[in-house]
Design a protein around this motif. Sequence first.
Motif, mmCIF file in Angstrom:
data_model
loop_
_atom_site.group_PDB
_atom_site.id
_atom_site.type_symbol
_atom_site.label_atom_id
_atom_site.label_comp_id
_atom_site.label_asym_id
_atom_site.label_seq_id
_atom_site.Cartn_x
_atom_site.Cartn_y
_atom_site.Cartn_z
ATOM 1 N N THR A 13 0.840 -1.193 0.000
ATOM 2 C CA THR A 13 0.000 0.000 0.000
ATOM 3 C C THR A 13 0.877 1.246 0.000
ATOM 4 N N GLU A 184 -13.697 2.452 7.754
ATOM 5 C CA GLU A 184 -14.321 1.650 6.711
ATOM 6 C C GLU A 184 -15.101 0.480 7.304
ATOM 7 N N GLN A 207 -18.464 -5.416 -1.805
ATOM 8 C CA GLN A 207 -17.521 -4.550 -2.505
ATOM 9 C C GLN A 207 -16.733 -3.690 -1.524
ATOM 10 N N THR A 208 -17.409 -3.170 -0.495
ATOM 11 C CA THR A 208 -16.725 -2.348 0.501
ATOM 12 C C THR A 208 -15.679 -3.152 1.255
ATOM 13 N N GLU A 211 -12.534 -3.447 -0.948
ATOM 14 C CA GLU A 211 -11.789 -2.189 -1.009
ATOM 15 C C GLU A 211 -11.121 -1.880 0.326
ATOM 16 N N CYS A 212 -11.795 -2.168 1.418
ATOM 17 C CA CYS A 212 -11.256 -1.872 2.747
ATOM 18 C C CYS A 212 -9.947 -2.607 2.991
ATOM 19 N N ASP A 214 -7.971 -3.926 0.646
ATOM 20 C CA ASP A 214 -7.115 -3.911 -0.536
ATOM 21 C C ASP A 214 -6.965 -5.321 -1.095
ATOM 22 N N ARG A 237 -12.964 -8.267 -8.271
ATOM 23 C CA ARG A 237 -12.802 -7.092 -9.124
ATOM 24 C C ARG A 237 -12.618 -7.516 -10.578
#
Length: 595
Positions: A13, A184, A207-208, A211-212, A214, A237
């Motif tokens: 990250t 998140e 989806q969250t 993303e949270c 990665d 994804r």
Amino acid sequence: MQDRQEVSGDDVTPFADEQTRQHLQVLVEGVATLAGFEQSAVTLRRDGVCEIIAAAGVSTDFVGTLVPTEVLLDEIANADEWGAWRFVPHERIDERMLGYSHIPDLTPLEGDDAWHPLDSLFAPIYDDAGEFRGILGVDAPRDGRLPSPEKLEVLTRYAEVARTLVLVALEREELNEKVRMATEAREIVRRALGEPTLDLVLAACRQTLVECFDAVGMWLTAFGEGGAGHTTTSYARGSDVDPPFSEIDDTVVRLARRYWDDQYVAPFSRAHAEQPGLPPQDADRLLAFLDRIGIGSVLFVPMGVGTECLGFLVLTRVSDSREWTDVERDAARDIGRDLGRAVANARQLERERAVVDRLRKLDSYRVEVVNTLGHELRNPLFSMSANLELLDVDRLDEESRRSVAAATRGATRMRAVIEDMLTMAQMSDPRREFEPVPVDLRRVVHDVHDECHAAATAGGVECRTELPSEPVVVAGQPDELHRMLTNLTSNAIKYTDPGGQVTIRVEPRGDEVVTRIDDTGIGISALDQAQLFREFFRSTNPAALVRPGTGLGLAIVARIVNRHSGTIELDSVRDRGTSVIVTLPAHRDDGVSRA
């Protein structure tokens, strides 16, 4: 100049704390200037790999280079100890390390202390627990010589400063990560807890979640009640293909229940294939499955509430070069608990909906039975009543006339029961639409008073009204409101002895309209009041039992009040009278004229 290898940039990250990065940049520039070196750099270990965070005297693209941690650890083990620093002479340099290095363009001087372009001098940085966290490195001394004891003393001071700054940088980075994950995670839980069904809970958060953390994808399985009928949702994804998760259900379901008991979150990959309760053959089967679907690393998170495991969450990454951090594992454990609560809530709502649906179907069935029974009874009852009316009672003897009168009274009571049953079924029918219109209660009370006047006069009871001069409007069905007030008024007249009084009052109170019916009748005991609105209930008071009734009048009233979103209260004392108070919402748009 030698080309550098790089680890994929997707495996780490971005460094979030720009202020600390700038402090580290000042440090490396100070080392280069004051310690007499052309080049210097700081490398931090994060997410399983090491990243060059700041550098001086090299090309700008060198910052951001990622180096496998095991390469640096092997280099440290191969180095000579120079106090806080480590030195690797060029003849012992690891070929792998060259692939991640910036080789200075210089010609070695003569002498044993001459600096070679492939020499390596660095200070490893460890935290208080002894864990390797980074490196401060220097290269290309300006005098072309290995550092003297005096220079090493200066470098040692810089190594101490570098250790402090690196640990601060990592602590601030970890704090930023915790804040991000917590924020998140709250959003994930907010979305999940706000959904009424299990499918919507799963769809709202997938989806969250990806993303949270990665991740590249996830799958989430919620166990069915009794261990059957699992519900699985997945998200990846850029892909809408669902892998065949059922192939490994037997293994992961067993692990989920064990890990929920232990509150354990498992990072699983080829590098971390040994996990509690996972036999080697099952680990090999899981690894083969992940290889087949293109996944290199997963984070396995049990979900549940209390002592019950309700499912599991699996977060996926393509590569296992980036480890799942402690912050991510802690956040995932908390999310597993919160999602377990969301799954439990959705289950409870689904159970309640199922019960409501069964009750609705039962109500519909009961309504159909009552309607059928009522209509079937009407025909023979009509025939019987018609034949009784055709009898020439004047030609019958006294005993026969009494029998005909008793049969006529029985038919009348039966007709009243049938009509009340049909009305009760109509009011209870869940399929019956309710379309309210503005209704002036004064008009309804006037009609009810006129209708009940004859019965009141015959019983020696005074029936009067107290109504406001202005319209008092509620939203409802006129015929249902008329039936409600008729039942209440006729009941009050019926159970009031001659010489008594019944009063009907209507009063607007803000957003509500209160209708009150008071009588001076025989009253109702506290025991009877608790069951008064139940179907077919008759009072235990002997004085009430001698007066005819079907036991459905007040039950019908309660259904009508409920359909109109109102409330009904009763206040009564034996031998002193009864007050019934019905409160209904006022109609908001008073469009009824005074006429």
